[in-house]
Design an enzyme around this catalytic site. Structure first.
Site, PDB file in Angstrom:
ATOM      1  N   GLU A  45      40.479 -46.729 -13.129  1.00  0.00           N
ATOM      2  CA  GLU A  45      40.183 -45.586 -11.913  1.00  0.00           C
ATOM      3  C   GLU A  45      40.916 -44.660 -12.379  1.00  0.00           C
ATOM      4  OE1 GLU A  45      41.043 -44.832  -7.235  1.00  0.00           O
ATOM      5  OE2 GLU A  45      40.949 -46.664  -7.844  1.00  0.00           O
ATOM      6  N   ARG A  49      43.658 -36.189 -10.024  1.00  0.00           N
ATOM      7  CA  ARG A  49      44.984 -35.566  -8.783  1.00  0.00           C
ATOM      8  C   ARG A  49      45.687 -34.453 -10.328  1.00  0.00           C
ATOM      9  NH1 ARG A  49      47.413 -40.650  -6.482  1.00  0.00           N
ATOM     10  NH2 ARG A  49      45.554 -42.171  -5.426  1.00  0.00           N
ATOM     11  N   THR A  73      40.012 -40.530  -5.934  1.00  0.00           N
ATOM     12  CA  THR A  73      40.376 -39.628  -5.044  1.00  0.00           C
ATOM     13  C   THR A  73      39.011 -37.997  -5.288  1.00  0.00           C
ATOM     14  OG1 THR A  73      42.371 -40.491  -6.131  1.00  0.00           O
ATOM     15  CG2 THR A  73      42.493 -38.051  -4.712  1.00  0.00           C
ATOM     16  N   LYS A 133      37.081 -49.866  -0.295  1.00  0.00           N
ATOM     17  CA  LYS A 133      38.558 -49.748  -0.303  1.00  0.00           C
ATOM     18  C   LYS A 133      39.839 -49.836   0.558  1.00  0.00           C
ATOM     19  CE  LYS A 133      41.664 -46.291  -2.572  1.00  0.00           C
ATOM     20  NZ  LYS A 133      41.734 -45.228  -3.229  1.00  0.00           N
TER      21      LYS A 133
END
Length: 212
Positions: A45, A49, A73, A133
Site C-alpha cells: 500500500e 501523502r 489514503t 480496514k
C-alpha cells in the site's frame, strides 16, 4: 460486490502484514517494492501523502515483478480514479463517504474502506462490504475492541492499521475476525533513506512469517 470482495480477500491473504508506505523520493519506489517482494510481502500500500505517490504506484505497477500495488489514503472519487489509472489493484481509505461508495461501486478495482465504530461497520455491511480496514486500530480500542466486535458483527473481517508493531501484530492476527494487519515498520524511514534494501528485505521476511 461478490467478485470484488473475493479479489480483495485474495490480495489480503497473500501475507499477514501489508506494508503501508509513505514514499517521498520517487527513486526509492522500485527498489523498496522489490525489497519487500523479495521478503514475501507482495501486496503493498502506497499512501497518497506525498506529491510523488501516484508516480510511485505507477512505477511499481510497471516495473516490479510479483508486486500487487495498492493505493492508500484515498479520500475522494478523483483520487480513486487516479489510483486506478496508475495501476492500483486495490484501494484503501481511512474512512468512508458516499462519494467513495459511489465510485467504488462503478470501478472494477476493489476498495478496503475504513471503519472504527459499530454503526460505520453496519452501514458498510449494508453496502455489501465484508472486509474493512479498522483504523486507527490502537487509538480506536485495539485488540480488545476488535475482539468484542467478533460476535455481534460476525462475518465481517478486518485489516487493522494504525499503531501496529512487531510487538502487537500477533495479538491482532490471533483474532478470528482479522485477515491481516497493515504496518509501516517493515520499511522504516532510516533504512529507506539509506537505501538499505537488504535490511528491508530482512524485516519483510520476518513480517511474512508472523502468525498468531
Amino acid at each position: 460486490m461478490g467478485d470484488k470482495t473475493q479479489a480483495l480477500i485474495s490480495i489480503l491473504k497473500l501475507q499477514p502484514v501489508v506494508p503501508v508506505l509513505v514514499i517521498k523520493d520517487l527513486a526509492h519506489a522500485v527498489p523498496l517494492a522489490r525489497a519487500l517482494v523479495a521478503g514475501g510481502l507482495k501486496a503493498i500500500e502506497i499512501t497518497l501523502r506525498t506529491p510523488v505517490a501516484l508516480d510511485a504506484i505507477r512505477a511499481v505497477a510497471d516495473e516490479v515483478e510479483g508486486a500487487v500495488p495498492g493505493v492508500g489514503t484515498v479520500l475522494n472519487a478523483r483520487q480513486y480514479q487516479q489510483a486506478v489509472d496508475a495501476g492500483s489493484q486495490f484501494i484503501v481509505s481511512p474512512g468512508t463517504t458516499q462519494e467513495l461508495l459511489d465510485v467504488a461501486r462503478k470501478s472494477p478495482v476493489p476498495m478496503l474502506p475504513g471503519a472504527a465504530t459499530p454503526s460505520e461497520i453496519m452501514a458498510l455491511r449494508e453496502e455489501g462490504y465484508e472486509v474493512l480496514k479498522f483504523f486507527p486500530a490502537e487509538q480506536a480500542g485495539g485488540v480488545a475492541y476488535l475482539k468484542s466486535l467478533a460476535s455481534p458483527l460476525a462475518g465481517t473481517m478486518f485489516c487493522p492499521t494504525g499503531g501496529i508493531t512487531p510487538d502487537n501484530a500477533r495479538d491482532y492476527l490471533s483474532l478470528s475476525n482479522v485477515i491481516c494487519v497493515g504496518g509501516s515498520w517493515v520499511a522504516p524511514a532510516a533504512l529507506v533513506e539509506a537505501g538499505d534494501w537488504d535490511g528491508i528485505t530482512r524485516l519483510a521476511t520476518e513480517a511474512s512469517w508472523l502468525s498468531a
